[in-house]
Design a protein around this motif. Structure first.
Motif, PDB file in Angstrom:
ATOM      1  N   GLY A 184     -32.151 -42.822 -15.734  1.00 60.72           N
ATOM      2  CA  GLY A 184     -31.351 -43.566 -15.636  1.00 60.72           C
ATOM      3  C   GLY A 184     -30.856 -43.517 -17.244  1.00 60.72           C
ATOM      4  O   GLY A 184     -29.543 -43.529 -17.612  1.00 60.72           O
ATOM      5  N   MET A 185     -31.694 -42.043 -17.272  1.00 60.30           N
ATOM      6  CA  MET A 185     -31.422 -41.839 -19.176  1.00 60.30           C
ATOM      7  C   MET A 185     -29.618 -40.804 -18.782  1.00 60.30           C
ATOM      8  O   MET A 185     -28.833 -41.281 -19.596  1.00 60.30           O
ATOM      9  CB  MET A 185     -31.993 -40.953 -19.558  1.00 60.30           C
ATOM     10  N   ARG A 186     -29.463 -39.729 -17.760  1.00 58.10           N
ATOM     11  CA  ARG A 186     -28.392 -39.466 -17.772  1.00 58.10           C
ATOM     12  C   ARG A 186     -26.591 -40.932 -17.583  1.00 58.10           C
ATOM     13  O   ARG A 186     -26.138 -40.503 -17.678  1.00 58.10           O
ATOM     14  CB  ARG A 186     -28.610 -38.930 -16.596  1.00 58.10           C
ATOM     15  N   GLN A 187     -27.008 -41.184 -16.901  1.00 49.87           N
ATOM     16  CA  GLN A 187     -26.353 -42.471 -16.957  1.00 49.87           C
ATOM     17  C   GLN A 187     -26.332 -43.299 -17.777  1.00 49.87           C
ATOM     18  O   GLN A 187     -24.906 -43.347 -18.713  1.00 49.87           O
ATOM     19  CB  GLN A 187     -26.837 -43.714 -15.616  1.00 49.87           C
ATOM     20  N   ARG A 188     -27.214 -43.758 -19.006  1.00 47.43           N
ATOM     21  CA  ARG A 188     -26.971 -43.749 -20.110  1.00 47.43           C
ATOM     22  C   ARG A 188     -26.181 -42.921 -21.155  1.00 47.43           C
ATOM     23  O   ARG A 188     -25.044 -43.457 -22.016  1.00 47.43           O
ATOM     24  CB  ARG A 188     -28.170 -44.564 -20.575  1.00 47.43           C
ATOM     25  N   CYS A 189     -26.838 -41.966 -21.405  1.00 45.32           N
ATOM     26  CA  CYS A 189     -25.974 -40.990 -21.858  1.00 45.32           C
ATOM     27  C   CYS A 189     -24.832 -40.759 -21.580  1.00 45.32           C
ATOM     28  O   CYS A 189     -23.217 -40.943 -22.384  1.00 45.32           O
ATOM     29  CB  CYS A 189     -26.517 -39.332 -22.197  1.00 45.32           C
ATOM     30  N   ASP A 190     -24.162 -40.925 -20.211  1.00 43.99           N
ATOM     31  CA  ASP A 190     -22.528 -39.862 -20.038  1.00 43.99           C
ATOM     32  C   ASP A 190     -22.013 -41.395 -19.904  1.00 43.99           C
ATOM     33  O   ASP A 190     -20.758 -41.613 -20.988  1.00 43.99           O
ATOM     34  CB  ASP A 190     -22.595 -40.286 -18.061  1.00 43.99           C
ATOM     35  N   ALA A 191     -22.322 -42.784 -20.222  1.00 41.06           N
ATOM     36  CA  ALA A 191     -22.274 -44.229 -20.386  1.00 41.06           C
ATOM     37  C   ALA A 191     -21.210 -43.796 -21.727  1.00 41.06           C
ATOM     38  O   ALA A 191     -20.438 -45.160 -22.481  1.00 41.06           O
ATOM     39  CB  ALA A 191     -22.242 -45.170 -19.703  1.00 41.06           C
ATOM     40  N   LEU A 192     -22.769 -43.426 -22.311  1.00 44.50           N
ATOM     41  CA  LEU A 192     -22.502 -44.021 -23.967  1.00 44.50           C
ATOM     42  C   LEU A 192     -21.441 -42.889 -24.916  1.00 44.50           C
ATOM     43  O   LEU A 192     -21.190 -42.788 -25.713  1.00 44.50           O
ATOM     44  CB  LEU A 192     -23.429 -44.423 -25.102  1.00 44.50           C
ATOM     45  N   GLY A 193     -21.524 -41.642 -23.718  1.00 45.61           N
ATOM     46  CA  GLY A 193     -20.737 -40.386 -24.281  1.00 45.61           C
ATOM     47  C   GLY A 193     -21.458 -39.411 -25.361  1.00 45.61           C
ATOM     48  O   GLY A 193     -21.258 -38.777 -26.352  1.00 45.61           O
ATOM     49  N   VAL A 194     -23.067 -39.626 -25.138  1.00 43.93           N
ATOM     50  CA  VAL A 194     -24.044 -38.446 -25.300  1.00 43.93           C
ATOM     51  C   VAL A 194     -24.424 -37.225 -25.053  1.00 43.93           C
ATOM     52  O   VAL A 194     -24.489 -37.691 -23.792  1.00 43.93           O
ATOM     53  CB  VAL A 194     -25.420 -39.916 -25.829  1.00 43.93           C
ATOM     54  N   PRO A 195     -23.583 -35.842 -25.511  1.00 45.02           N
ATOM     55  CA  PRO A 195     -23.575 -35.525 -25.130  1.00 45.02           C
ATOM     56  C   PRO A 195     -25.607 -34.929 -24.545  1.00 45.02           C
ATOM     57  O   PRO A 195     -26.399 -34.945 -25.285  1.00 45.02           O
ATOM     58  CB  PRO A 195     -23.244 -34.098 -25.796  1.00 45.02           C
ATOM     59  N   TYR A 196     -25.742 -33.762 -23.943  1.00 47.50           N
ATOM     60  CA  TYR A 196     -26.794 -33.703 -23.595  1.00 47.50           C
ATOM     61  C   TYR A 196     -26.691 -32.402 -22.579  1.00 47.50           C
ATOM     62  O   TYR A 196     -25.752 -31.462 -22.317  1.00 47.50           O
ATOM     63  CB  TYR A 196     -27.958 -33.860 -22.790  1.00 47.50           C
TER      64      TYR A 196
END
Length: 140
Positions: A88-100
């Motif tokens: 779920g976190m990976r999906q949110r980061c990808d959708a919001l363009g947040v690098p990790y």
């Protein structure tokens, strides 16, 4: 007296709105009760309860408040949380363009995910897992 656990950490930020969005949209903390201090800020909570006084305190700084003479270290390397639901976190980061960045710690069966908040503080999220699929990140 022994230290039991961390209660919260505070971040001074020149962009209170951007920091609040990061912590609410990406990390899914929620804004909760904050006493009426005489400076801008937000207290963020991981769940519905507010008996722990918030996990993250954002402090809005203005103009001369950004001065290097303010108390505090001004240098935090990272803050770590035990977390759940890496997909779920990976999906949110990808959708919001947040690098990790993701790394595996095999000896602990742990996946570590590193994000950077708008004030430049690195957030480490620790997920217990044995699944190698979690190794993929979206940053070099």
């Amino acid at each position: 007296m022994a230290i039991v656990k961390p209660t919260h950490y505070s971040i001074r930020t020149a962009d209170l709105d951007a920091s609040q969005r990061f912590y609410t949209d990406v990390l899914q903390l929620r804004v909760g009760f904050r006493p009426p201090f005489n400076f801008p800020g937000v207290w963020l909570y991981p769940g519905q309860g507010e008996s722990e006084f918030g996990a993250v305190h954002l402090i809005g700084v203005l103009g001369e408040q950004r001065d290097e003479n303010l108390p505090g270290s001004g240098s935090v390397d990272h803050i770590a949380f035990l977390a759940t639901d890496w997909p779920g976190m990976r999906q949110r980061c990808d959708a919001l363009g947040v690098p990790y960045r993701v790394q595996r710690v095999p000896s602990l069966n742990l996946i570590q995910v590193f994000l950077v908040d708008p004030s430049g503080v690195t957030i480490e999220l620790n997920y217990r897992s044995r699944n190698n699929d979690f190794l993929r990140g979206n940053s070099p």
